[in-house]
Design an enzyme around this catalytic site. Sequence first.
Site, mmCIF file in Angstrom:
data_model
loop_
_atom_site.group_PDB
_atom_site.id
_atom_site.type_symbol
_atom_site.label_atom_id
_atom_site.label_comp_id
_atom_site.label_asym_id
_atom_site.label_seq_id
_atom_site.Cartn_x
_atom_site.Cartn_y
_atom_site.Cartn_z
ATOM 1 N N HIS A 126 1.801 -9.194 -3.240
ATOM 2 C CA HIS A 126 0.603 -8.197 -3.308
ATOM 3 C C HIS A 126 1.496 -6.560 -3.162
ATOM 4 O O HIS A 126 2.085 -6.286 -2.170
ATOM 5 C CB HIS A 126 -0.226 -8.341 -2.009
ATOM 6 C CG HIS A 126 -1.392 -7.379 -1.823
ATOM 7 N ND1 HIS A 126 -2.291 -7.212 -2.472
ATOM 8 C CD2 HIS A 126 -1.394 -6.532 -0.945
ATOM 9 C CE1 HIS A 126 -3.107 -6.223 -2.066
ATOM 10 N NE2 HIS A 126 -2.454 -5.606 -1.104
ATOM 11 N N GLU A 134 1.995 -10.658 0.752
ATOM 12 C CA GLU A 134 2.497 -9.115 0.418
ATOM 13 C C GLU A 134 3.874 -8.941 0.775
ATOM 14 O O GLU A 134 4.717 -9.975 1.160
ATOM 15 C CB GLU A 134 1.725 -8.347 1.678
ATOM 16 C CG GLU A 134 1.718 -6.834 1.431
ATOM 17 C CD GLU A 134 0.692 -5.728 1.968
ATOM 18 O OE1 GLU A 134 -0.150 -6.355 2.473
ATOM 19 O OE2 GLU A 134 0.740 -4.480 1.814
ATOM 20 N N ASP A 162 0.568 -17.775 -4.111
ATOM 21 C CA ASP A 162 1.496 -16.743 -4.789
ATOM 22 C C ASP A 162 0.554 -15.899 -5.809
ATOM 23 O O ASP A 162 0.720 -15.911 -7.141
ATOM 24 C CB ASP A 162 2.565 -17.311 -5.484
ATOM 25 C CG ASP A 162 3.605 -16.444 -6.253
ATOM 26 O OD1 ASP A 162 3.513 -15.228 -5.808
ATOM 27 O OD2 ASP A 162 4.269 -16.736 -6.921
ATOM 28 N N ASP A 222 0.765 -1.186 -0.108
ATOM 29 C CA ASP A 222 -0.090 -0.150 -0.206
ATOM 30 C C ASP A 222 0.750 1.143 -0.038
ATOM 31 O O ASP A 222 2.157 1.244 0.045
ATOM 32 C CB ASP A 222 -0.906 0.168 1.127
ATOM 33 C CG ASP A 222 0.019 0.014 2.757
ATOM 34 O OD1 ASP A 222 0.733 -0.882 2.803
ATOM 35 O OD2 ASP A 222 -0.647 0.322 3.598
HETATM 36 O O1 9MR Z 1 1.951 -7.125 9.377
HETATM 37 C C1 9MR Z 1 1.040 -6.509 10.072
HETATM 38 C C2 9MR Z 1 0.235 -7.175 10.904
HETATM 39 O O2 9MR Z 1 1.255 -7.625 11.776
HETATM 40 C C3 9MR Z 1 -0.873 -6.506 11.757
HETATM 41 O O3 9MR Z 1 -1.351 -7.135 12.399
HETATM 42 C C4 9MR Z 1 -1.652 -5.819 10.884
HETATM 43 C C5 9MR Z 1 -2.601 -4.848 11.431
HETATM 44 O O4 9MR Z 1 -2.060 -3.779 12.108
HETATM 45 O O5 9MR Z 1 -0.955 -5.183 9.757
HETATM 46 C C6 9MR Z 1 -0.050 -5.663 9.000
HETATM 47 O O6 9MR Z 1 0.609 -4.896 8.189
HETATM 48 C C7 9MR Z 1 -0.287 -4.274 7.198
HETATM 49 C C8 9MR Z 1 -0.482 -2.931 7.550
HETATM 50 O O7 9MR Z 1 -1.521 -2.824 8.359
HETATM 51 C C9 9MR Z 1 -0.884 -2.268 6.162
HETATM 52 N N1 9MR Z 1 0.358 -2.283 5.191
HETATM 53 C C10 9MR Z 1 0.687 -3.815 4.755
HETATM 54 C C11 9MR Z 1 0.897 -4.345 6.138
HETATM 55 C C12 9MR Z 1 1.310 -6.013 5.934
HETATM 56 O O8 9MR Z 1 0.066 -6.520 5.122
#
Ligand code: 9MR
Length: 591
Positions: free
Chosen positions: A500, A560, A551, A172
Amino acid sequence: MPSATRVLVNQVGYLPHGPKRATVVTDSALPVSWQLVDASGSPVTGGLASPPRHDAASGLTVQVVDLTDVTEPGSGYTIVVDGATSHPFAIDPGLYQRLRYDALDFFYLARSGTPIDAAVVGDLYARAAGHVGAHPNEGDTDVPCIGPRDYYDGWTGSYRLDVHGGWYDAGDHGKYVVNGGIAVAQLLGLYERALHAPTGDPDALDDGTLRIPEHGDGVPDVLSEARWELEWMLRMQVPEGEALAGMVHHKVHDEGWTGLPMLPADDPRPRSLHRPSTAATLNVAAVGAQGARLFRPFDAAFADRLLAAARRAWDAATEHPDLYAPAAAGRDGGGPYDDTDVTDERYWAAAELYLTTGEDTFRSAVLDSPGHTADVFGAAGPDWGSTGGLGRMDLATIPNDLPGLDDVRRSVVEAADRYLAVQAAEGFATTYAGVDGHYGWGSTSMVANTLVVVGTAFDLTGDPVYREAVLEGMDHLLGRNALGRSYITGYGSVSSTNQHSRWFARSLDPALPPPPRGSLAGGPNSLVETWDPVMLAALDPEAAPQTCYVDHVESWASNEITVNWNSALAWVASFVADQGSGAGAPAWPTS
Ligand code: 9MR
């Protein structure tokens, strides 16, 4: 999808004097016989595998092949068992040299606020600057505080900040201080390791080693890359004169999620600053202090600026000890990174400030912290929400005068011993067994972060069992796992290629690049942990944790990329690159 072969190896290969094991999936009740075959098809050696055992994480019955005694360098080796052939692999002392750099080069491509220069990375990866206040972007040079939200108890601010720069977090376009914090800490940390660990090599990280524009300035490139994020983190600090001055905004991101694909420069959404948090503030205190001591020889003015920001942050976090990032703040177009326990962040910040300044206040803050004696190393090693281990490992390895250092060091080694016990019980050499039998979000980074602890135990003790465990952990990430695939793009016969991401989204738009070599995919994530629609559609509801991976570019919960996952990989990649052939290394003086 199950693995195409039943003989699972590190698809890149093995160091000549390191451990060389493979896992065979078989129902045979007796040890199967195996043969090592060279590139010309000639048998080299063979033997019997271990007795069978059930592996809970994969749901498979496996046997282990051990060819550690083979030390002859070469490429194109395979292992043949009962008509099944492994992917080819090398035996090569230089195996990990390139991965060290590929894992670190990931960060320049994640930079916000600057064009990604074709002269540095080639045409495929070049792109326009994202979020520099140019249409259609609505950020990041003049970003308002988000309007009142119930989850922030009505907090808002009338000021705007220039928060350009930093790294995009992941697939993102959001930028999150607490995730940037651990990522910067691991980049700074792998450089600092090179200064102090017996097998460390600062020359390997010097100016000119990475694909970044800052060549010729005499500053080690990994520090220059970390600076890009540090400068942004300082911009996220609330200015003097405002309420909560010195605190740090938790995050800046779009109002509402955008779809895939989308280049950063094309993001049309308004952006906003979210409420400051104690956790983000302590992250700035910690990495500001760490950065200050490492930049001191290269740029004293920047070091001063970092330390001043770190001290301000420490004081502000003391004044506002419990301003927590709420889970509900994940509703509006960004991840929440919620955390209601900042004991670990406070301990980490105190440790870094003490290591940099030696001052009594911070020494007492370390010694008085419940984090100092807590078991800071859980099943997954350090992560963005559990940072105590970062402080503990730095206290253990960076020269300092804290009383009780033997206990500090022993706690790191004991944690490493627990990860070794996990690894010995696993069928596929991972040091992460999940929690309550479930694999969490970003499980490959949990493997990598436990390996950081094990590698640190090696640096502390010189005991080769720890180095061997790190090398075997790399085997897991590079193909010796239930799916027989490498989670590091471009490494191994079958590796993650559709992660992703809004801009490494070739599978959605052929004009866009694929994820670069050295990108770590998040990896298997138990279905009970997620509502990822791609995973739910593709996988059997009963799928074993180690097989819960797709994948696919839309599988955000298993596939991601993120800065904090690649920083853990970069630390471990740098460690294993330093192990050369795998032959003996000098021991760290532990007293
Ligand atoms: O990897 C993160 C995970 O440990 C958390 O529980 C979650 C909620 O905060 O967020 C994950 O991270 C994502 C983030 O929120 C937004 N950008 C992408 C991150 C990886 O998926």
